[in-house]
Write a protein that holds these residues in place. Structure first.
Motif, PDB file in Angstrom:
ATOM      1  N   ARG A 180       0.834  -1.199   0.000  1.00 30.66           N
ATOM      2  CA  ARG A 180       0.000   0.000   0.000  1.00 30.66           C
ATOM      3  C   ARG A 180       0.871   1.252   0.000  1.00 30.66           C
ATOM      4  N   TRP A 181       1.938   1.225   0.783  1.00 30.11           N
ATOM      5  CA  TRP A 181       2.834   2.382   0.805  1.00 30.11           C
ATOM      6  C   TRP A 181       3.521   2.559  -0.546  1.00 30.11           C
ATOM      7  N   ALA A 182       3.907   1.457  -1.183  1.00 26.43           N
ATOM      8  CA  ALA A 182       4.563   1.529  -2.492  1.00 26.43           C
ATOM      9  C   ALA A 182       3.665   2.205  -3.522  1.00 26.43           C
ATOM     10  N   ARG A 183       2.349   1.986  -3.419  1.00 30.76           N
ATOM     11  CA  ARG A 183       1.428   2.641  -4.346  1.00 30.76           C
ATOM     12  C   ARG A 183       1.463   4.159  -4.164  1.00 30.76           C
ATOM     13  N   ARG A 184       1.572   4.594  -2.909  1.00 28.80           N
ATOM     14  CA  ARG A 184       1.670   6.035  -2.653  1.00 28.80           C
ATOM     15  C   ARG A 184       2.985   6.595  -3.186  1.00 28.80           C
ATOM     16  N   VAL A 185       4.086   5.866  -2.944  1.00 35.22           N
ATOM     17  CA  VAL A 185       5.387   6.308  -3.443  1.00 35.22           C
ATOM     18  C   VAL A 185       5.366   6.339  -4.976  1.00 35.22           C
ATOM     19  N   GLN A 186       4.751   5.340  -5.582  1.00 31.99           N
ATOM     20  CA  GLN A 186       4.646   5.275  -7.039  1.00 31.99           C
ATOM     21  C   GLN A 186       3.931   6.507  -7.592  1.00 31.99           C
ATOM     22  N   LYS A 187       2.820   6.865  -6.982  1.00 27.07           N
ATOM     23  CA  LYS A 187       2.064   8.042  -7.429  1.00 27.07           C
ATOM     24  C   LYS A 187       2.915   9.303  -7.299  1.00 27.07           C
ATOM     25  N   TYR A 188       3.657   9.390  -6.207  1.00 29.90           N
ATOM     26  CA  TYR A 188       4.523  10.546  -5.986  1.00 29.90           C
ATOM     27  C   TYR A 188       5.647  10.608  -7.019  1.00 29.90           C
ATOM     28  N   LEU A 189       6.290   9.468  -7.280  1.00 28.43           N
ATOM     29  CA  LEU A 189       7.387   9.443  -8.252  1.00 28.43           C
ATOM     30  C   LEU A 189       6.894   9.804  -9.653  1.00 28.43           C
ATOM     31  N   ARG A 190       5.710   9.331 -10.000  1.00 34.23           N
ATOM     32  CA  ARG A 190       5.160   9.681 -11.311  1.00 34.23           C
ATOM     33  C   ARG A 190       4.952  11.195 -11.430  1.00 34.23           C
ATOM     34  N   TYR A 191       4.488  11.794 -10.343  1.00 33.75           N
ATOM     35  CA  TYR A 191       4.259  13.238 -10.338  1.00 33.75           C
ATOM     36  C   TYR A 191       5.580  13.988 -10.503  1.00 33.75           C
ATOM     37  N   VAL A 192       6.589  13.604  -9.728  1.00 35.52           N
ATOM     38  CA  VAL A 192       7.898  14.261  -9.821  1.00 35.52           C
ATOM     39  C   VAL A 192       8.490  14.038 -11.209  1.00 35.52           C
ATOM     40  N   GLU A 193       8.315  12.831 -11.747  1.00 38.22           N
ATOM     41  CA  GLU A 193       8.830  12.545 -13.085  1.00 38.22           C
ATOM     42  C   GLU A 193       8.176  13.448 -14.123  1.00 38.22           C
ATOM     43  N   GLY A 194       6.883  13.722 -13.964  1.00 38.98           N
ATOM     44  CA  GLY A 194       6.191  14.602 -14.890  1.00 38.98           C
ATOM     45  C   GLY A 194       6.725  16.020 -14.875  1.00 38.98           C
ATOM     46  N   LEU A 195       7.285  16.424 -13.757  1.00 44.01           N
ATOM     47  CA  LEU A 195       7.825  17.778 -13.632  1.00 44.01           C
ATOM     48  C   LEU A 195       9.270  17.899 -14.105  1.00 44.01           C
TER      49      LEU A 195
END
Length: 254
Positions: A180-195
């Motif tokens: 569950r935590w990995a899903r949150r980290v994944q969402k965060y990394l995708r956001y940072v990657e988009g920037l």
């Protein structure tokens, strides 16, 4: 040559002498708990305790801080007492320990260490180093050069400060499974990657020791994702590097 680094965190303050030839600790690190509340005076006392443990009195020290640091002044204080805001913290800590102190953002210190001795060594594209702990610290590099004080842990993600959802503390406080935590980290990394479109994410902080439990679960991120090689010692190493650079050259030589 050895130098000394102290890593001030929201939950612990740790330090050690560092062998700058190889980027390794020259002695087992000494750690004390961060006082609560983490006022400047109380934290300075604990830093002195760590420095005195090694008999490092009178010699330059590098120290990290979990917030924005400009010219030795702490500008923000997300996970420590608000009394740090606008304070010449380098001078306060230096007075307390009786030696010059070079102060920098904690994730920037960890990032410099990882780019010099660890997972980012030799990478000249855009690299984002993220430290997961009480909060989320960030260090962004392009062409091997640091963009200081990026503080990407405070990006807004789904209406929340990102670090309140995806930090190690958020995992512990919410009693989240690794998946569950990995899903949150994944969402965060995708956001940072988009920037930033980095070629590499380096994942640091204490949780990096357990990278095998969550990094394989992260999907949909184009950048390479690797654990920090220096693990949770990266901040100490980077702080020591900053102290050495300040003693031998212009300020900010890291």
């Amino acid at each position: 040559m050895d130098a000394f680094g102290v890593d001030i965190g929201g939950s612990g303050i740790k330090g050690a002498p560092v062998d700058l030839a190889g980027g390794a600790l020259a002695a087992e690190r000494h750690k004390v708990l961060t006082p609560q509340p983490a006022t400047p005076d109380a934290v300075a006392d604990r830093v002195k305790e760590v420095v005195d443990h090694f008999g490092w009195s009178g010699r330059p020290v590098g120290a990290t801080f979990p917030g924005v640091v400009v010219g030795g002044t702490t500008r923000t204080a997300a996970n420590v007492d608000k009394g740090w805001i606008g304070l010449d913290a380098a001078a306060l800590i230096g007075e307390r320990i009786g030696a010059p102190v070079t102060l920098l953002n904690d994730a920037d210190a960890a990032g410099v260490a990882e780019m010099t001795f660890g997972a980012g060594r030799g990478r000249m594209g855009t690299v984002v180093v993220l430290t997961f702990g009480t909060g989320i610290g960030s260090a962004v590099f392009t062409g091997g050069r640091l963009v200081p004080n990026t503080e990407l842990g405070h990006l807004e993600l789904n209406g929340h400060d990102a670090e309140t959802r995806a930090s190690s503390r958020a995992k512990e406080d919410g009693d989240l499974t690794w998946a569950r935590w990995a899903r949150r980290v994944q969402k965060y990394l995708r956001y940072v990657e988009g920037l930033f479109s980095p070629e590499l994410f380096v994942i640091g902080g204490g949780v990096s020791r357990k990278a095998d439990k969550f990094l394989p679960l992260i999907q949909g991120v184009s950048a390479e994702i690797v654990p920090a090689r220096l693990e949770n010692n990266a901040g100490i190493v980077g702080a020591a590097m900053a102290a050495s650079a300040a003693a031998t050259g212009p300020a900010g030589g890291v």
